[in-house]
Design a protein around this motif. Structure first.
Motif, PDB file in Angstrom:
ATOM      1  N   GLU A  23     -16.283  10.871  -4.082  1.00  0.00           N
ATOM      2  CA  GLU A  23     -17.187   9.854  -3.526  1.00  0.00           C
ATOM      3  C   GLU A  23     -16.508   9.083  -2.394  1.00  0.00           C
ATOM      4  O   GLU A  23     -17.133   8.763  -1.388  1.00  0.00           O
ATOM      5  CB  GLU A  23     -17.618   8.859  -4.616  1.00  0.00           C
ATOM      6  CG  GLU A  23     -18.639   9.433  -5.574  1.00  0.00           C
ATOM      7  CD  GLU A  23     -18.815   8.560  -6.832  1.00  0.00           C
ATOM      8  OE1 GLU A  23     -18.559   7.327  -6.755  1.00  0.00           O
ATOM      9  OE2 GLU A  23     -19.188   9.123  -7.874  1.00  0.00           O
ATOM     10  N   ALA A  24     -15.227   8.766  -2.585  1.00  0.00           N
ATOM     11  CA  ALA A  24     -14.486   8.022  -1.557  1.00  0.00           C
ATOM     12  C   ALA A  24     -14.373   8.856  -0.278  1.00  0.00           C
ATOM     13  O   ALA A  24     -14.550   8.343   0.830  1.00  0.00           O
ATOM     14  CB  ALA A  24     -13.098   7.647  -2.080  1.00  0.00           C
ATOM     15  N   VAL A  25     -14.097  10.141  -0.429  1.00  0.00           N
ATOM     16  CA  VAL A  25     -13.995  11.032   0.739  1.00  0.00           C
ATOM     17  C   VAL A  25     -15.350  11.109   1.448  1.00  0.00           C
ATOM     18  O   VAL A  25     -15.431  11.023   2.677  1.00  0.00           O
ATOM     19  CB  VAL A  25     -13.530  12.448   0.328  1.00  0.00           C
ATOM     20  CG1 VAL A  25     -13.593  13.405   1.512  1.00  0.00           C
ATOM     21  CG2 VAL A  25     -12.129  12.419  -0.259  1.00  0.00           C
ATOM     22  N   GLU A  26     -16.421  11.233   0.664  1.00  0.00           N
ATOM     23  CA  GLU A  26     -17.757  11.349   1.261  1.00  0.00           C
ATOM     24  C   GLU A  26     -18.136  10.088   2.030  1.00  0.00           C
ATOM     25  O   GLU A  26     -18.765  10.166   3.091  1.00  0.00           O
ATOM     26  CB  GLU A  26     -18.798  11.658   0.182  1.00  0.00           C
ATOM     27  CG  GLU A  26     -18.772  13.139  -0.173  1.00  0.00           C
ATOM     28  CD  GLU A  26     -19.484  13.492  -1.476  1.00  0.00           C
ATOM     29  OE1 GLU A  26     -20.019  12.569  -2.152  1.00  0.00           O
ATOM     30  OE2 GLU A  26     -19.473  14.679  -1.833  1.00  0.00           O
ATOM     31  N   LYS A  27     -17.738   8.937   1.504  1.00  0.00           N
ATOM     32  CA  LYS A  27     -18.025   7.672   2.189  1.00  0.00           C
ATOM     33  C   LYS A  27     -17.333   7.646   3.554  1.00  0.00           C
ATOM     34  O   LYS A  27     -17.973   7.401   4.586  1.00  0.00           O
ATOM     35  CB  LYS A  27     -17.566   6.492   1.330  1.00  0.00           C
ATOM     36  CG  LYS A  27     -17.804   5.139   1.978  1.00  0.00           C
ATOM     37  CD  LYS A  27     -17.466   3.989   1.043  1.00  0.00           C
ATOM     38  CE  LYS A  27     -16.029   3.581   1.112  1.00  0.00           C
ATOM     39  NZ  LYS A  27     -15.644   2.484   1.919  1.00  0.00           N
ATOM     40  N   VAL A  28     -16.027   7.916   3.570  1.00  0.00           N
ATOM     41  CA  VAL A  28     -15.276   7.907   4.832  1.00  0.00           C
ATOM     42  C   VAL A  28     -15.837   8.964   5.784  1.00  0.00           C
ATOM     43  O   VAL A  28     -16.027   8.711   6.977  1.00  0.00           O
ATOM     44  CB  VAL A  28     -13.767   8.151   4.577  1.00  0.00           C
ATOM     45  CG1 VAL A  28     -13.027   8.362   5.883  1.00  0.00           C
ATOM     46  CG2 VAL A  28     -13.162   6.996   3.802  1.00  0.00           C
ATOM     47  N   ASP A  35     -19.754   7.764  13.568  1.00  0.00           N
ATOM     48  CA  ASP A  35     -19.143   7.004  14.676  1.00  0.00           C
ATOM     49  C   ASP A  35     -18.580   7.885  15.783  1.00  0.00           C
ATOM     50  O   ASP A  35     -18.512   7.449  16.930  1.00  0.00           O
ATOM     51  CB  ASP A  35     -17.980   6.142  14.154  1.00  0.00           C
ATOM     52  CG  ASP A  35     -18.447   5.002  13.260  1.00  0.00           C
ATOM     53  OD1 ASP A  35     -19.680   4.797  13.142  1.00  0.00           O
ATOM     54  OD2 ASP A  35     -17.579   4.319  12.694  1.00  0.00           O
ATOM     55  N   LEU A  36     -18.112   9.077  15.452  1.00  0.00           N
ATOM     56  CA  LEU A  36     -17.272   9.819  16.408  1.00  0.00           C
ATOM     57  C   LEU A  36     -17.876  11.127  16.890  1.00  0.00           C
ATOM     58  O   LEU A  36     -17.212  11.910  17.578  1.00  0.00           O
ATOM     59  CB  LEU A  36     -15.893  10.066  15.785  1.00  0.00           C
ATOM     60  CG  LEU A  36     -15.145   8.807  15.338  1.00  0.00           C
ATOM     61  CD1 LEU A  36     -13.819   9.171  14.699  1.00  0.00           C
ATOM     62  CD2 LEU A  36     -14.936   7.852  16.498  1.00  0.00           C
ATOM     63  N   HIS A  63     -18.395  18.265  14.112  1.00  0.00           N
ATOM     64  CA  HIS A  63     -18.443  18.207  15.580  1.00  0.00           C
ATOM     65  C   HIS A  63     -17.115  18.693  16.177  1.00  0.00           C
ATOM     66  O   HIS A  63     -16.151  18.954  15.467  1.00  0.00           O
ATOM     67  CB  HIS A  63     -18.744  16.773  16.031  1.00  0.00           C
ATOM     68  CG  HIS A  63     -19.876  16.138  15.290  1.00  0.00           C
ATOM     69  ND1 HIS A  63     -21.182  16.545  15.441  1.00  0.00           N
ATOM     70  CD2 HIS A  63     -19.890  15.143  14.369  1.00  0.00           C
ATOM     71  CE1 HIS A  63     -21.951  15.813  14.644  1.00  0.00           C
ATOM     72  NE2 HIS A  63     -21.199  14.961  13.975  1.00  0.00           N
ATOM     73  N   ASP A  64     -17.102  18.714  17.514  1.00  0.00           N
ATOM     74  CA  ASP A  64     -15.902  19.146  18.232  1.00  0.00           C
ATOM     75  C   ASP A  64     -14.737  18.174  17.947  1.00  0.00           C
ATOM     76  O   ASP A  64     -14.931  16.957  17.974  1.00  0.00           O
ATOM     77  CB  ASP A  64     -16.264  19.111  19.724  1.00  0.00           C
ATOM     78  CG  ASP A  64     -15.334  19.961  20.548  1.00  0.00           C
ATOM     79  OD1 ASP A  64     -14.686  20.861  19.978  1.00  0.00           O
ATOM     80  OD2 ASP A  64     -15.258  19.715  21.756  1.00  0.00           O
ATOM     81  N   TYR A 147     -11.487   2.840   8.318  1.00  0.00           N
ATOM     82  CA  TYR A 147     -12.140   3.628   7.271  1.00  0.00           C
ATOM     83  C   TYR A 147     -11.259   3.653   6.025  1.00  0.00           C
ATOM     84  O   TYR A 147     -10.134   4.155   6.067  1.00  0.00           O
ATOM     85  CB  TYR A 147     -12.391   5.057   7.766  1.00  0.00           C
ATOM     86  CG  TYR A 147     -13.100   5.104   9.105  1.00  0.00           C
ATOM     87  CD1 TYR A 147     -14.461   4.805   9.201  1.00  0.00           C
ATOM     88  CD2 TYR A 147     -12.402   5.421  10.277  1.00  0.00           C
ATOM     89  CE1 TYR A 147     -15.115   4.825  10.433  1.00  0.00           C
ATOM     90  CE2 TYR A 147     -13.055   5.445  11.511  1.00  0.00           C
ATOM     91  CZ  TYR A 147     -14.399   5.144  11.578  1.00  0.00           C
ATOM     92  OH  TYR A 147     -15.035   5.165  12.802  1.00  0.00           O
ATOM     93  N   ILE A 148     -11.801   3.101   4.918  1.00  0.00           N
ATOM     94  CA  ILE A 148     -11.046   3.045   3.657  1.00  0.00           C
ATOM     95  C   ILE A 148     -11.857   3.750   2.576  1.00  0.00           C
ATOM     96  O   ILE A 148     -13.018   3.407   2.340  1.00  0.00           O
ATOM     97  CB  ILE A 148     -10.799   1.570   3.235  1.00  0.00           C
ATOM     98  CG1 ILE A 148      -9.933   0.845   4.276  1.00  0.00           C
ATOM     99  CG2 ILE A 148     -10.139   1.510   1.849  1.00  0.00           C
ATOM    100  CD1 ILE A 148      -9.750  -0.645   3.996  1.00  0.00           C
TER     101      ILE A 148
END
Ligand code: IMP
Ligand code: MG
Length: 179
Positions: A23-28, A35-36, A63-64, A147-148
Motif C-alpha cells: 500500500e505504501a509503494v502504491e501511494k508513492v 507529478d512527473l 512514462h519515459d 514522497y513518503i
C-alpha cells in the motif's frame, strides 16, 4: 515468514506486513506518476537499501524515464556513524534534469542532505525525494521529503532492503529489533 528472526547476535520481530508495504509503494507510485509524467525524470536509486523499493516503484512507472544508482553507506551495525561514505559515484549527467532520489529510509537525514547538496552542485533542475520509510523522531534536518511511503517509530528495522550488518535485506516483511 517467521514471526521472529535472528540475524548475527540480535533478535527481530515482525512488525509491518508486506501488504502494508505494498500500500505504501502504491501511494508513492500514484503521486510520482501523477507529478512527473511529462518530466522525463532521472530516478537515482541509493544503494544498497533502496533496491527493493526501487524495483517495486519503478515497475509501476509507465512514462519515459532514466534510472541510475549510487552507493553510499552511513550505518555501522545498528547506529548511524554521522558521516556518509560514497562507495560508488554517479556516472550520469544530472544537469537540468528532474532528479528523484529513491531511498529505503530517511532517519537522521544526513545521507539525503549530502546527496541533495551534490545534486544542486551538479545543477540538477529539480531534486525530489522519495523514501519508503521515514523516522520523524530521528530526523535532524529541515528539508522537505516529497514522497513518503510510511512513517515508522525510532526502532532499528530490517527487511525490504534494510539490513543489519548485511543481513535481512531479503525479508519481504519489516522486522524490528527486540531490545
Ligand atoms: P540517515 O543518513 O541517518 O538518514 O540514514 C539513512 C540510511 O541509514 C538509510 O539509507 C539506511 O541505509 C540506514 N538506516 C537508517 N535507519 C535504519 C534502520 O532502522 N535499519 C537499517 N538501516 C537503517
Ligand atoms: Mg540506504
Amino acid at each position: 515468514m517467521a514471526e521472529r528472526v535472528k540475524l548475527h547476535d540480535k533478535e527481530f520481530e515482525k512488525f509491518i506486513d508486506r501488504e502494508k508495504i505494498k500500500e505504501a509503494v502504491e501511494k508513492v507510485s500514484s503521486e510520482i506518476n501523477r507529478d512527473l509524467a511529462d518530466k522525463n525524470p532521472l530516478f537515482l536509486v541509493i544503494l544498497n537499501g533502496a533496491f527493493v523499493f526501487a524495483a517495486d516503484l519503478l515497475r509501476r512507472y509507465p512514462h519515459d524515464c532514466d534510472i541510475s544508482f549510487i552507493k553510499l553507506s552511513s550505518y555501522l551495525g545498528t547506529k548511524t556513524s554521522h558521516t556518509v561514505r560514497e562507495v560508488i559515484g554517479l556516472d550520469t549527467n544530472v544537469k537540468d534534469r528532474t532528479v528523484v532520489l529513491v531511498e529505503d529510509i530517511i532517519d537522521t537525514g544526513i545521507t539525503m542532505e549530502h546527496i541533495v547538496a551534490q545534486m544542486k552542485n551538479m545543477e540538477a533542475q529539480d531534486v525530489r525525494l522519495a523514501t519508503l520509510l521515514f523516522k520523524p523522531h530521528a530526523f535532524e534536518k529541515d528539508f522537505t521529503i516529497d514522497y513518503i511511503g510510511m512513517e515508522v517509530p525510532n526502532d532499528f528495522i530490517v527487511g525490504c532492503g534494510l539490513d543489519y550488518d548485511g543481513k535481512g535485506r531479503n525479508l519481504p516483511d519489516l522486522y524490528k529489533i527486540v531490545e
